[in-house]
Design a protein around this motif. Sequence first.
Motif, PDB file in Angstrom:
ATOM      1  N   ARG A 178       0.630  -1.554  -0.104  1.00 26.96           N
ATOM      2  CA  ARG A 178       0.355  -0.048   0.192  1.00 26.96           C
ATOM      3  C   ARG A 178       0.755   1.118  -0.020  1.00 26.96           C
ATOM      4  N   LEU A 179       0.915   2.048  -0.784  1.00 27.56           N
ATOM      5  CA  LEU A 179       1.303   2.996  -1.156  1.00 27.56           C
ATOM      6  C   LEU A 179       0.749   3.955  -1.021  1.00 27.56           C
ATOM      7  N   ASP A 180       1.187   6.154  -0.963  1.00 22.69           N
ATOM      8  CA  ASP A 180       0.800   6.533  -1.011  1.00 22.69           C
ATOM      9  C   ASP A 180       0.630   7.245  -2.482  1.00 22.69           C
ATOM     10  N   GLU A 181      -0.419   7.210  -2.561  1.00 24.66           N
ATOM     11  CA  GLU A 181      -1.511   7.361  -4.153  1.00 24.66           C
ATOM     12  C   GLU A 181      -0.273   8.498  -5.059  1.00 24.66           C
ATOM     13  N   ARG A 182       0.350   9.730  -3.940  1.00 21.55           N
ATOM     14  CA  ARG A 182       1.077  10.099  -5.556  1.00 21.55           C
ATOM     15  C   ARG A 182       2.620   9.793  -5.418  1.00 21.55           C
ATOM     16  N   CYS A 183       2.584   8.438  -4.940  1.00 22.41           N
ATOM     17  CA  CYS A 183       3.474   7.747  -4.984  1.00 22.41           C
ATOM     18  C   CYS A 183       3.677   7.198  -6.148  1.00 22.41           C
ATOM     19  N   ILE A 184       2.571   6.463  -6.109  1.00 25.31           N
ATOM     20  CA  ILE A 184       2.080   5.529  -7.643  1.00 25.31           C
ATOM     21  C   ILE A 184       2.497   6.434  -8.777  1.00 25.31           C
ATOM     22  N   ASP A 185       1.618   7.647  -8.743  1.00 25.36           N
ATOM     23  CA  ASP A 185       1.064   8.680  -9.933  1.00 25.36           C
ATOM     24  C   ASP A 185       3.079   8.585 -10.372  1.00 25.36           C
ATOM     25  N   ILE A 242       5.498   7.235  -9.296  1.00 25.77           N
ATOM     26  CA  ILE A 242       6.000   5.645 -10.054  1.00 25.77           C
ATOM     27  C   ILE A 242       6.017   5.051 -11.782  1.00 25.77           C
ATOM     28  N   LYS A 243       5.014   6.220 -12.021  1.00 26.30           N
ATOM     29  CA  LYS A 243       4.203   5.386 -13.362  1.00 26.30           C
ATOM     30  C   LYS A 243       4.701   6.577 -14.191  1.00 26.30           C
ATOM     31  N   GLU A 244       5.388   7.828 -14.021  1.00 28.75           N
ATOM     32  CA  GLU A 244       5.434   8.419 -14.958  1.00 28.75           C
ATOM     33  C   GLU A 244       6.810   8.079 -15.075  1.00 28.75           C
ATOM     34  N   LEU A 245       7.669   7.853 -13.656  1.00 33.48           N
ATOM     35  CA  LEU A 245       8.651   8.110 -14.310  1.00 33.48           C
ATOM     36  C   LEU A 245      10.124   6.406 -14.798  1.00 33.48           C
ATOM     37  N   ALA A 246       8.740   6.072 -14.561  1.00 33.18           N
ATOM     38  CA  ALA A 246       8.784   3.997 -15.290  1.00 33.18           C
ATOM     39  C   ALA A 246       8.725   4.327 -16.875  1.00 33.18           C
ATOM     40  N   ASN A 247       7.258   5.241 -17.159  1.00 35.02           N
ATOM     41  CA  ASN A 247       6.749   5.703 -18.840  1.00 35.02           C
ATOM     42  C   ASN A 247       7.994   6.613 -19.053  1.00 35.02           C
ATOM     43  N   ARG A 248       8.436   7.265 -18.344  1.00 33.50           N
ATOM     44  CA  ARG A 248       9.634   8.293 -19.048  1.00 33.50           C
ATOM     45  C   ARG A 248      11.717   7.549 -19.243  1.00 33.50           C
ATOM     46  N   THR A 249      11.453   6.066 -18.700  1.00 31.23           N
ATOM     47  CA  THR A 249      12.266   5.395 -18.812  1.00 31.23           C
ATOM     48  C   THR A 249      12.557   4.426 -19.959  1.00 31.23           C
ATOM     49  N   GLY A 250      10.860   4.465 -20.356  1.00 23.05           N
ATOM     50  CA  GLY A 250      10.371   3.189 -21.109  1.00 23.05           C
ATOM     51  C   GLY A 250      10.055   1.977 -21.081  1.00 23.05           C
ATOM     52  N   LYS A 251      10.669   1.602 -19.490  1.00 28.96           N
ATOM     53  CA  LYS A 251      10.361  -0.017 -18.122  1.00 28.96           C
ATOM     54  C   LYS A 251       9.039   0.219 -17.797  1.00 28.96           C
ATOM     55  N   SER A 252       8.085  -1.298 -18.105  1.00 25.72           N
ATOM     56  CA  SER A 252       7.510  -1.276 -16.720  1.00 25.72           C
ATOM     57  C   SER A 252       7.777  -0.729 -15.560  1.00 25.72           C
ATOM     58  N   ILE A 253       6.421  -0.554 -15.115  1.00 20.97           N
ATOM     59  CA  ILE A 253       6.333  -0.276 -13.973  1.00 20.97           C
ATOM     60  C   ILE A 253       7.061  -1.605 -12.831  1.00 20.97           C
ATOM     61  N   ASN A 254       6.481  -2.343 -13.122  1.00 18.66           N
ATOM     62  CA  ASN A 254       7.477  -3.625 -11.992  1.00 18.66           C
ATOM     63  C   ASN A 254       9.235  -3.155 -12.460  1.00 18.66           C
ATOM     64  N   GLU A 255       9.242  -3.229 -13.428  1.00 15.20           N
ATOM     65  CA  GLU A 255      10.988  -3.335 -14.653  1.00 15.20           C
ATOM     66  C   GLU A 255      11.588  -1.859 -13.150  1.00 15.20           C
ATOM     67  N   TYR A 256      10.689  -0.708 -13.663  1.00 12.08           N
ATOM     68  CA  TYR A 256      11.506   0.418 -12.705  1.00 12.08           C
ATOM     69  C   TYR A 256      11.693  -0.300 -11.370  1.00 12.08           C
ATOM     70  N   LEU A 257      10.663  -0.447 -10.941  1.00 14.11           N
ATOM     71  CA  LEU A 257      10.538  -0.484  -8.834  1.00 14.11           C
ATOM     72  C   LEU A 257      11.961  -1.988  -8.964  1.00 14.11           C
ATOM     73  N   GLU A 258      11.864  -2.248  -9.419  1.00 12.25           N
ATOM     74  CA  GLU A 258      12.379  -3.949  -9.246  1.00 12.25           C
ATOM     75  C   GLU A 258      14.653  -2.926  -9.327  1.00 12.25           C
ATOM     76  N   ASP A 259      14.912  -2.150 -10.537  1.00 15.83           N
ATOM     77  CA  ASP A 259      16.516  -1.807 -10.702  1.00 15.83           C
ATOM     78  C   ASP A 259      16.275  -0.654  -9.627  1.00 15.83           C
ATOM     79  N   LEU A 260      14.997  -0.314  -9.599  1.00 19.28           N
ATOM     80  CA  LEU A 260      15.287   1.414  -8.569  1.00 19.28           C
ATOM     81  C   LEU A 260      16.108   0.618  -6.924  1.00 19.28           C
ATOM     82  N   ILE A 261      15.062  -0.068  -6.877  1.00 17.54           N
ATOM     83  CA  ILE A 261      15.150  -0.801  -4.904  1.00 17.54           C
ATOM     84  C   ILE A 261      16.769  -1.666  -5.676  1.00 17.54           C
ATOM     85  N   PHE A 262      16.644  -2.467  -6.303  1.00 17.85           N
ATOM     86  CA  PHE A 262      18.249  -2.957  -6.593  1.00 17.85           C
ATOM     87  C   PHE A 262      19.406  -2.104  -6.059  1.00 17.85           C
ATOM     88  N   GLN A 263      19.279  -1.160  -7.079  1.00 20.62           N
ATOM     89  CA  GLN A 263      20.649   0.680  -6.663  1.00 20.62           C
ATOM     90  C   GLN A 263      20.206   0.724  -5.162  1.00 20.62           C
TER      91      GLN A 263
END
Length: 92
Positions: free
Chosen positions: A18-25, A27-48
């Motif tokens: 459960r995340l703050d709606e602003r965080c979800i929005d 994440i969607k925007e940042l994933a879109n900017r990088t051309g990644k899926s939300i899952n791929e973006y989050l996994e990369d972010l958390i891994f780093q």
Amino acid sequence: MNTFQTPTTVPRKNAGYRLDERCIDAIKELANRTGKSINEYLEDLIFQHGKINGVIPPDAEPLGETRGGKRLGAGKPPKKSEQENDRADAEN
């Protein structure tokens, strides 16, 4: 003592958070900017972040794409069937 598994022994798991709606929005925007899926973006972010904070070894490599990803021949036009080839030859 932490033990780290190799990418071939570390499966991906489904997890819900459960995340703050602003965080979800965001994440969607940042994933879109990088051309990644939300899952791929989050996994990369958390891994780093895990590497930076010492909970993942600095020399560890991410799992990479195991969800299908780009496959050989992806994006190529479909092959014509033999019937279509025969018709095209007859027209010429």
